[in-house]
Each structure stands twice: as structure tokens, then as C-alpha cells.
Design a protein around this motif. Structure first.
Motif, PDB file in Angstrom:
ATOM      1  N   LEU A 151       0.875  -1.169   0.000  1.00 27.18           N
ATOM      2  CA  LEU A 151       0.000   0.000   0.000  1.00 27.18           C
ATOM      3  C   LEU A 151       0.914   1.221   0.000  1.00 27.18           C
ATOM      4  CD1 LEU A 151      -2.718   1.550   0.383  1.00 27.18           C
ATOM      5  CD2 LEU A 151      -2.308   1.339   2.858  1.00 27.18           C
ATOM      6  N   ARG A 152       0.929   1.943  -1.112  1.00 28.00           N
ATOM      7  CA  ARG A 152       1.746   3.159  -1.174  1.00 28.00           C
ATOM      8  C   ARG A 152       0.864   4.362  -0.850  1.00 28.00           C
ATOM      9  NH1 ARG A 152       3.951   7.033  -5.263  1.00 28.00           N
ATOM     10  NH2 ARG A 152       6.121   7.480  -4.680  1.00 28.00           N
ATOM     11  N   VAL A 153       1.355   5.217   0.036  1.00 31.71           N
ATOM     12  CA  VAL A 153       0.606   6.370   0.510  1.00 31.71           C
ATOM     13  C   VAL A 153       1.440   7.630   0.280  1.00 31.71           C
ATOM     14  CG1 VAL A 153      -0.526   7.444   2.498  1.00 31.71           C
ATOM     15  CG2 VAL A 153      -0.496   4.938   2.287  1.00 31.71           C
ATOM     16  N   VAL A 154       0.857   8.609  -0.387  1.00 30.21           N
ATOM     17  CA  VAL A 154       1.503   9.906  -0.584  1.00 30.21           C
ATOM     18  C   VAL A 154       0.675  10.937   0.174  1.00 30.21           C
ATOM     19  CG1 VAL A 154       2.227  11.665  -2.229  1.00 30.21           C
ATOM     20  CG2 VAL A 154       2.463   9.236  -2.810  1.00 30.21           C
ATOM     21  N   ASP A 155       1.197  11.368   1.307  1.00 28.47           N
ATOM     22  CA  ASP A 155       0.475  12.276   2.205  1.00 28.47           C
ATOM     23  C   ASP A 155       1.288  13.549   2.375  1.00 28.47           C
ATOM     24  OD1 ASP A 155      -1.261  13.334   4.069  1.00 28.47           O
ATOM     25  OD2 ASP A 155      -0.593  12.047   5.714  1.00 28.47           O
ATOM     26  N   VAL A 171      -3.417   7.057  -2.596  1.00 23.60           N
ATOM     27  CA  VAL A 171      -3.140   5.662  -2.253  1.00 23.60           C
ATOM     28  C   VAL A 171      -3.213   4.784  -3.496  1.00 23.60           C
ATOM     29  CG1 VAL A 171      -3.933   5.846   0.138  1.00 23.60           C
ATOM     30  CG2 VAL A 171      -5.572   5.267  -1.655  1.00 23.60           C
ATOM     31  N   GLY A 172      -2.477   3.672  -3.481  1.00 27.98           N
ATOM     32  CA  GLY A 172      -2.529   2.721  -4.569  1.00 27.98           C
ATOM     33  C   GLY A 172      -1.869   1.419  -4.172  1.00 27.98           C
ATOM     34  N   ILE A 173      -2.218   0.346  -4.888  1.00 30.25           N
ATOM     35  CA  ILE A 173      -1.571  -0.948  -4.696  1.00 30.25           C
ATOM     36  C   ILE A 173      -0.378  -1.024  -5.641  1.00 30.25           C
ATOM     37  CG2 ILE A 173      -1.886  -3.437  -4.575  1.00 30.25           C
ATOM     38  CD1 ILE A 173      -4.885  -3.010  -4.671  1.00 30.25           C
ATOM     39  N   VAL A 174       0.778  -1.399  -5.128  1.00 31.29           N
ATOM     40  CA  VAL A 174       1.988  -1.550  -5.941  1.00 31.29           C
ATOM     41  C   VAL A 174       2.533  -2.959  -5.727  1.00 31.29           C
ATOM     42  CG1 VAL A 174       4.290  -0.670  -6.429  1.00 31.29           C
ATOM     43  CG2 VAL A 174       2.484   0.913  -5.731  1.00 31.29           C
ATOM     44  N   GLN A 187       0.374  -1.927 -10.962  1.00 32.81           N
ATOM     45  CA  GLN A 187      -0.183  -0.988  -9.995  1.00 32.81           C
ATOM     46  C   GLN A 187      -1.693  -0.926 -10.159  1.00 32.81           C
ATOM     47  OE1 GLN A 187       1.599   2.972  -9.859  1.00 32.81           O
ATOM     48  NE2 GLN A 187       3.464   2.188 -10.831  1.00 32.81           N
ATOM     49  N   ALA A 188      -2.363  -0.504  -9.108  1.00 35.18           N
ATOM     50  CA  ALA A 188      -3.801  -0.235  -9.175  1.00 35.18           C
ATOM     51  C   ALA A 188      -4.098   0.991  -8.334  1.00 35.18           C
ATOM     52  CB  ALA A 188      -4.605  -1.436  -8.663  1.00 35.18           C
ATOM     53  N   ASN A 278      -5.071 -11.476  -4.827  1.00 38.28           N
ATOM     54  CA  ASN A 278      -6.282 -11.263  -4.034  1.00 38.28           C
ATOM     55  C   ASN A 278      -6.064 -10.215  -2.943  1.00 38.28           C
ATOM     56  OD1 ASN A 278      -4.583 -13.324  -2.953  1.00 38.28           O
ATOM     57  ND2 ASN A 278      -6.196 -13.919  -1.532  1.00 38.28           N
ATOM     58  N   THR A 279      -5.711  -9.011  -3.384  1.00 41.22           N
ATOM     59  CA  THR A 279      -5.588  -7.841  -2.512  1.00 41.22           C
ATOM     60  C   THR A 279      -6.526  -6.757  -3.023  1.00 41.22           C
ATOM     61  OG1 THR A 279      -3.281  -8.317  -1.984  1.00 41.22           O
ATOM     62  CG2 THR A 279      -4.042  -6.068  -1.627  1.00 41.22           C
TER      63      THR A 279
END
Length: 419
Positions: A151-155, A171-174, A187-188, A278-279
Motif C-alpha cells: 500500500l503506497r501512501v503519498v500524504d 493511495v494505490g496498490i503496488v 499498480q492499481a 487477491n488484494t
């Protein structure tokens, strides 16, 4: 008997909990505490045992809740140290819990302290922005999982945005990473024509676009607002529930609300053989300019079957390496419910004092899997907000949500087993 402690939950009202300010970095602070570090509650002035039941008295108000999991450390007698589910909260400074073996010595000695146990995730990559906030990548430590992406988070403040705008963590799945800015694999969400669409803003002023999948945590009102409208001041309420494999985050857009937007990330139970993707990611998923007003709740899938509500997954059920969007579907005994906890679709809660709840599934072109530990209701807010429900040796919590537009609904979260 010591209760199962696989699931834990946290709230902004716990002592020393990080707060969702109207300031970048707030989301990462909450995720760090709940996923990785835990939350220090304070020192324990006495720890006494009657058989296997232990009473802990804190030196100050603890603001703990029954069924939360704490970590006790510092007792000279090892029987008192470890992680335990809270059985009862007699008053503001006292809790009780069970240990597996009756201590030989009571009261305990030593310099004793407690904290809320984290979910046990890792944060292998991060960066800090000198202007506030930063970036972080989290993932489960459970290596048994067939799918363990980041879980990538750019805050942090994007150059295209103003600091006075709503606060969003992108946020995105990497699938894989070697550092916080080097992303590998699928990525998603992802747009091959605009690879940075989810991570970097474009344009300027009120016409700027900034992010695609977002966890908004500071807005101007509960539901329908534009990012360019200045958020009201104050700390936002939040609740986070999960375990080593998944978590859900409930965020209030304004300080005075008890109606939450529902976000989430983690592993789901797949119905597909050899599913290595399956995430799921549940986020506000809409690519709009800063001056475009949207309902955050209407584009998040966990409380609504609205057409705009979609789960994000890295691959389809055939494992094709292209992110997909999948619908939420509830098993409701043949009944349909557009939103969770909005309407009395079956009977009335007050007649039976029971409000049944149903699993939530991820529906691709096939039924892909089941969302873990989250349930939909077919009755209109039958429980009070954060009410604890003990049913058939399991424990659940009701959360008041905004599920679509300004509709007020409710979700049920599993929080553990009965002590």
C-alpha cells in the motif's frame, strides 16, 4: 482462557492516539501507529491477579475500550507480560483481562506499562517532505499470503495544489518496490497513457487534478464538497479495525461528525484457484479537478453498490496483469440493498432486538471473493455508533457511515472473539 487477539481496533479517543489534523502527514501518523508501532497508553500503577483474571489500574485515564488488545511489559513476573484482550472497563483508570496461567505473585512488581498492540505490518520504505508529511509504503508481514503487495501512501502537498485545500492521501496498490519512488510490476489504479496519474498532480489552481485513488481526511462538510473549498479547522474522528492481513479505516470529514467514509486495504478470501492477486483497495476513486464537488462516500465501495463504487484489484480473476475494478455485492437472502444500514428492508429491529448482517463479496465477471470481517445490514442503523455486539462467541462493532450522497448508513465489523 485468553481470548483471540488476531483483530484489534483503534480510535482517535484512545489516549495518545495520533489525530487527523487539517495538515499533511496526519494520515501517515495514524497508519504508523495502528499498523506498525502501536499506541502507548501509559504507566500502570498496580497489576493484581485473582486466579487468571488480572486487574490493571493506570496512573491516568486510559480511554481504552472492551475487546481492544493491549501489550503489557515491564512486570518482573513474566505471567503478566504479553498481549491480552480487555475483558472489562470498570472505570476510566481500570481494566481487566485474562492470562493463560495464574500468576504466583500478586500484585506484580516492576515498572509496568501498556500500549495498544499494532496490527503487525511493516513499513519498509518512506520519505519525509520538508514542507510537511511525506510518503510511506506498508505491507503485511504474513509471508503465507499468496498476495503481498504494498500500500503506497503519498500524504504531502502536491506542487499543483494549495495548502488550503482538502487534505487527501493518495493511495494505490503496488506489486513491488525497491524504494519509496521506484515501483515495479503492476499498480492499481494505473493508466499506461499517464503513468503518474495517481501520484502526481497536473495543472494549477482550482482546475488542478491531483490523484485518482484517495483517502480524504479533512474536508469542508460531511459529504458533497470540492477540494478547493477550505476544510474547517479541528481534528477529525477516526476508527481503524483490522489484523495482520487487512484493515478498514473510517474517517470523519469534519470534527463534529460521527458519520464516516469507509476505506480499506488488504487480502481478501478468494474463490478463484491459484489467485495470486487477491488484494483489494477501497478508496475515493474519481479523477476530478479541485473545484469539482463530489460525494466521497458515493465513490467508495464498502458501504454501497452504486455504479461508481468499485474495489481496485491488481489483476482480474484470470490473473491478467492489468488492474481491474470490481463491484461489491451482499448476500441478502434474495433481497437487494443498495446501501448498507440505510433502510428497514427486512422487518423492524425493535420487534426482535436482532439485526442480521451479511457478508460482502467482490463481484467481477465472476464472484471473485469475500471481503474479510465486514458486513452489511438491511435495517436502518439498528445499533448505536461503536456499539459492541457479542453473538455466537464472536464480537462485532457497528460503525455509522456515509454510504452514498448524504444517506446515513451503518456497517458491522468483526473485532474478535468473546473472552
Amino acid at each position: 482462557m485468553v481470548a483471540s487477539s488476531a483483530i484489534n481496533f483503534f480510535t482517535n479517543t484512545n489516549s495518545n492516539a495520533p489525530q487527523l489534523h487539517n495538515a499533511y502527514g496526519s494520515m501517515i501518523n495514524v497508519l504508523d501507529a495502528c499498523l506498525v508501532n502501536g499506541i502507548a497508553i501509559g504507566s500502570i500503577s498496580s497489576l493484581t491477579a485473582t486466579g487468571t483474571t488480572v486487574t490493571a489500574v493506570f496512573s491516568a485515564a486510559h480511554n481504552l475500550i472492551k475487546h481492544q488488545t493491549i501489550l503489557i511489559s515491564g512486570a518482573t513476573q513474566s505471567e503478566y507480560n504479553g498481549e491480552f484482550k480487555i475483558n472489562a472497563v470498570p472505570n476510566t483508570t481500570t481494566i481487566t483481562f485474562n492470562v493463560s496461567v495464574a500468576p504466583m505473585t500478586s500484585p506484580a512488581t516492576g515498572t509496568i506499562s501498556a500500549k495498544l498492540r499494532s496490527l503487525g505490518w511493516e513499513k519498509p520504505f518512506s520519505s519525509v517532505n520538508g514542507s510537511g508529511g511525506g510518503k510511506a509504503a506498508y505491507r503485511s508481514k504474513n509471508t503465507i499470503l499468496s498476495s503481498r503487495p504494498y500500500l503506497r501512501v503519498v500524504d504531502e502537498l502536491d506542487p499543483s495544489y494549495l495548502a488550503t485545500y482538502a487534505k487527501n492521501a493518495k493511495v494505490g496498490i503496488v506489486e513491488d518496490m525497491t524504494d519509496i519512488d521506484t515501483m515495479l510490476g503492476v499498480q492499481a489504479p494505473y493508466d499506461s497513457a499517464a503513468p503518474n496519474k495517481n501520484w502526481m498532480g497536473t495543472g494549477s489552481g482550482t482546475s488542478a487534478f491531483n490523484g485518482w485513488a484517495k483517502w480524504t481526511y479533512a474536508g469542508s462538510i460531511e459529504g458533497y464538497f470540492a477540494d478547493s473549498t477550505a476544510p474547517v479547522s479541528g481534528d477529525r474522528p477516526w476508527v481503524l479495525v483490522g489484523n495482520e492481513n487487512y484493515f478498514y479505516l473510517f474517517v470523519g470529514m469534519i470534527p463534529t461528525t460521527a458519520n464516516y467514509i469507509t476505506y480499506g486495504f488488504g487480502n481478501f478470501k478468494s474463490f478463484v484457484n491459484a489467485d495470486t492477486s487477491n488484494t483489494f483497495l477501497a478508496a475515493t476513486f474519481e479523477y476530478v479537478a479541485a473545484n469539482n464537488s463530489i460525494f466521497r462516500s458515493n465513490t467508495t465501495p464498502l458501504g454501497s453498490t452504486a455504479a461508481t463504487s468499485k474495489f481496485l484489484i491488481l489483476r482480474n480473476y484470470a490473473q491478467t496483469a492489468q488492474y481491474i475494478q470490481a463491484n461489491a455485492a451482499a448476500c441478502t437472502m434474495g433481497l437487494s440493498s443498495y446501501h448498507s444500514g440505510v433502510n428497514d428492508s427486512i422487518g423492524v429491529y425493535t420487534l426482535t432486538n436482532v439485526a442480521p448482517f451479511f457478508p460482502v463479496f467482490i463481484n467481477e465477471t465472476v464472484l471473485r471473493g469475500e471481503v474479510p470481517g465486514l458486513y452489511w445490514l438491511l435495517q436502518k442503523r439498528p445499533y448505536s455508533h461503536m456499539q459492541i455486539i457479542e453473538y455466537e462467541n464472536e464480537v462485532y462493532m457497528a460503525i455509522n457511515t456515509l454510504v452514498s450522497s448524504n444517506n446515513l448508513g451503518q456497517l458491522i465489523l468483526k473485532i474478535g472473539g468473546v473472552p
